[in-house]
Scaffold this motif. Structure first.
Motif, PDB file in Angstrom:
ATOM      1  N   ALA A 114       0.858  -1.206   0.102  1.00 13.92           N
ATOM      2  CA  ALA A 114      -0.096   0.116   0.018  1.00 13.92           C
ATOM      3  C   ALA A 114       0.773   1.206  -0.014  1.00 13.92           C
ATOM      4  CB  ALA A 114      -0.966   0.008   1.098  1.00 13.92           C
ATOM      5  N   ALA A 118      -2.458   5.535   1.461  1.00 13.41           N
ATOM      6  CA  ALA A 118      -3.889   4.517   1.163  1.00 13.41           C
ATOM      7  C   ALA A 118      -3.765   3.635   2.378  1.00 13.41           C
ATOM      8  CB  ALA A 118      -3.609   3.693  -0.046  1.00 13.41           C
ATOM      9  N   ILE A 119      -3.019   3.648   3.350  1.00 11.72           N
ATOM     10  CA  ILE A 119      -2.991   2.423   4.491  1.00 11.72           C
ATOM     11  C   ILE A 119      -4.150   2.541   5.210  1.00 11.72           C
ATOM     12  CG2 ILE A 119      -1.734   2.044   6.723  1.00 11.72           C
ATOM     13  CD1 ILE A 119       0.695   2.524   5.645  1.00 11.72           C
ATOM     14  N   TYR A 122      -7.070   0.617   3.292  1.00  7.63           N
ATOM     15  CA  TYR A 122      -6.937  -0.772   3.482  1.00  7.63           C
ATOM     16  C   TYR A 122      -7.315  -1.390   4.724  1.00  7.63           C
ATOM     17  CZ  TYR A 122      -5.143  -0.573  -1.330  1.00  7.63           C
ATOM     18  OH  TYR A 122      -4.911  -0.495  -2.759  1.00  7.63           O
ATOM     19  N   HIS A 142       5.805   2.801   0.382  1.00 12.89           N
ATOM     20  CA  HIS A 142       4.684   1.995   0.566  1.00 12.89           C
ATOM     21  C   HIS A 142       4.986   1.186   1.852  1.00 12.89           C
ATOM     22  CE1 HIS A 142       4.618   2.281  -3.647  1.00 12.89           C
ATOM     23  NE2 HIS A 142       3.180   1.604  -3.930  1.00 12.89           N
TER      24      HIS A 142
END
Length: 151
Positions: A114, A118-119, A122, A142
């Motif tokens: 990720a 965007a962590i 998710y 990421h």
């Protein structure tokens, strides 16, 4: 979310080309990921998913099995369709498909890399961040994330 895209597994070259167009727009153009980093040999073995809204391609992702897990990646939603829940709907489709096709002794873990931004997205889907931050070669940081689903 007003309407939800219709998701399907890619079966034709034309649909695969639409997936690639979305990825090119999101990752290469918007995020400046080098073209050579975005498209790789995994594309040939992966199952690709395409989401259409009123006939227009708006979302894509891919999945493939490794020895230890199902890998999910290249999750992308076109810019003017973001914020409506389509990314989460795409992930739920991918996750449901993996659960559907998985049977013993298949791996019962889903993994993804990720982007740091965007962590939390998710995490809301049940994934847990593991390990340190890393650059996957795109210049974007990421973290690995995983979700066990067979227990």
């Amino acid at each position: 979310m007003n309407a939800s895209p219709q998701f399907s597994l890619v079966q034709t070259q034309a649909d695969l080309d639409l997936c690639y167009e979305i990825r090119r727009a999101v990752f290469v153009v918007e995020q400046s990921v080098p073209l050579s980093e975005e498209f790789d040999t995994i594309d040939a073995k992966a199952t690709h998913v395409l989401g259409r809204l009123a006939g227009r391609a708006v979302a894509t992702g891919r999945l493939y099995r490794t020895g230890q897990a199902w890998r999910i990646g290249r999750i992308a939603v076109v810019a003017d369709a973001r914020g409506a829940g389509y990314g989460a709907a795409l992930m739920r489709f991918v996750m449901a498909h993996i659960r559907h096709i998985s049977a013993e002794p298949d791996p019962h873990q889903m993994e993804l890399d990720a982007q740091l931004s965007a962590i939390s997205f998710y995490e809301r889907l049940g994934f847990t961040a593991t390990g340190p931050e890393f650059d996957d070669g795109s210049g974007i940081l990421h973290r690995k994330m995983s979700l066990n689903f067979g227990e």
